[in-house]
Enzyme design. Sequence first.
Site, PDB file in Angstrom:
ATOM      1  CD  GLU A 124      11.720  59.114  48.903  1.00  0.00           C
ATOM      2  OE1 GLU A 124      10.511  59.309  49.058  1.00  0.00           O
ATOM      3  OE2 GLU A 124      12.497  58.973  49.849  1.00  0.00           O
ATOM      4  CG  HIS A 157      11.350  63.182  47.436  1.00  0.00           C
ATOM      5  ND1 HIS A 157      12.644  63.530  47.707  1.00  0.00           N
ATOM      6  CD2 HIS A 157      10.886  62.557  48.540  1.00  0.00           C
ATOM      7  CE1 HIS A 157      12.951  63.141  48.925  1.00  0.00           C
ATOM      8  NE2 HIS A 157      11.906  62.547  49.453  1.00  0.00           N
ATOM      9  CG  HIS A 211      13.680  55.573  53.283  1.00  0.00           C
ATOM     10  ND1 HIS A 211      13.960  55.434  51.936  1.00  0.00           N
ATOM     11  CD2 HIS A 211      12.928  56.696  53.388  1.00  0.00           C
ATOM     12  CE1 HIS A 211      13.387  56.438  51.274  1.00  0.00           C
ATOM     13  NE2 HIS A 211      12.753  57.208  52.125  1.00  0.00           N
ATOM     14  CG  HIS A 265       8.114  57.353  53.184  1.00  0.00           C
ATOM     15  ND1 HIS A 265       7.777  57.540  51.860  1.00  0.00           N
ATOM     16  CD2 HIS A 265       9.374  57.844  53.310  1.00  0.00           C
ATOM     17  CE1 HIS A 265       8.787  58.095  51.218  1.00  0.00           C
ATOM     18  NE2 HIS A 265       9.772  58.312  52.085  1.00  0.00           N
ATOM     19  CD  GLU A 266      10.826  59.060  56.672  1.00  0.00           C
ATOM     20  OE1 GLU A 266      11.977  58.691  56.429  1.00  0.00           O
ATOM     21  OE2 GLU A 266      10.237  59.913  55.977  1.00  0.00           O
TER      22      GLU A 266
HETATM   23 ZN   LIG Z   1      11.706  58.949  51.683  1.00  0.00          ZN
END
Ligand SMILES: [Zn+2]
Length: 354
Positions: A200, A273, A180, A176-177
């Site tokens: 997101e 989110h 980004h 996930h990170e």
């Molecule tokens: Zn995120």
Amino acid sequence: MNRPSPVAPARLRPICCAIVPLDVLRRFARDPSLDEATRQRLRDSCLETERLRGLREAHRIATLRDPDRHRAEVAAHVAAQHLFDCKQRKTLPGAPVARPTAGFKTTFDATARLIEFYRTVLGRNSVDGKGMDLVSSLHYAKHYDNAFWNGQQMVYGDGDGQLFGPMYLAPDVIGHEVTHGVTQNESALRYEGESGALNESLSDVFGAVFHQWLNQWNAAEPRGWLIGAGIIAPPAQAKGYSCLRDMARPSAAHCLAPQPERYGQIDPTADVHDNSGVPNKAFANFARALGGPAWQTAIMVWYDACTRRRLRSDATFQEFAAATLASAQRLGGSAAADACRAAWAGVGLPEAAT
Ligand SMILES: [Zn+2]
């Protein structure tokens, strides 16, 4: 085309690129069933996450204005990893790691597999497509209940021990990170409104599919759609929480951060989110309808939609759905396009992909 639009400083809204939404930290900080020390740790995590807001917006704008960001390097660099220990302080990147403990080894191995996933499945050379080295800092702050991409690197907290455990132990959180960073280099989706929710969602989509690929789970496996299952501490698990988000069932009670599932239910001003549950579920619908592993056709369609077609930075769900439909048609023909159309209709966007 991503032509940077002039952004007046007053328009820069605070952003938060962390995996755990602020409202989850705030909600549980008020939960009387948690002990006071845990609630204080949640309040501290909330303040620290707020303090970090805004930093990434500067990096996003800088990346957006880089004329070379889509230009392939002649001699591609091979991505290396650099791990640092914050030793519970807030200075980044922290100290170089001389003797890696189990946590550092786990993070290193999962990050190496993620680089491999991006290279072999998606044909991408690291975050920027040019072999950018990946920097990870562990043990950030004391009992910090979050993980984040700060525009340049990954940062992971240790969790408070009651709601969350160490953030670096979950491969989907790492995926996930890092994603980004990929989004920052591709569409640079603005981190507010629908584009922020798409930003997101893309991190959840690529993080989840990376997790599925690691475990060789096909799209029918329910565990493959959980985000943050590996960071929920045992006391929270005992209360029935098994993940942060569930892409296949975003509003389910086992989510620490339940989300609306249909476009008509979202509040456009809500946290990014919250609203990411709609495109998350569209992707899960699509991958499950196609069947087999999601890292075959489904993820290629989403990757194609957010790279080759160059999404606008302010892209709406509707625009993104239309881009995925075009990519589905191109990569998988009319059967994939039909599944994609039905996937978006399943979250209340029937007109989006027509
Ligand atoms: Zn995120």
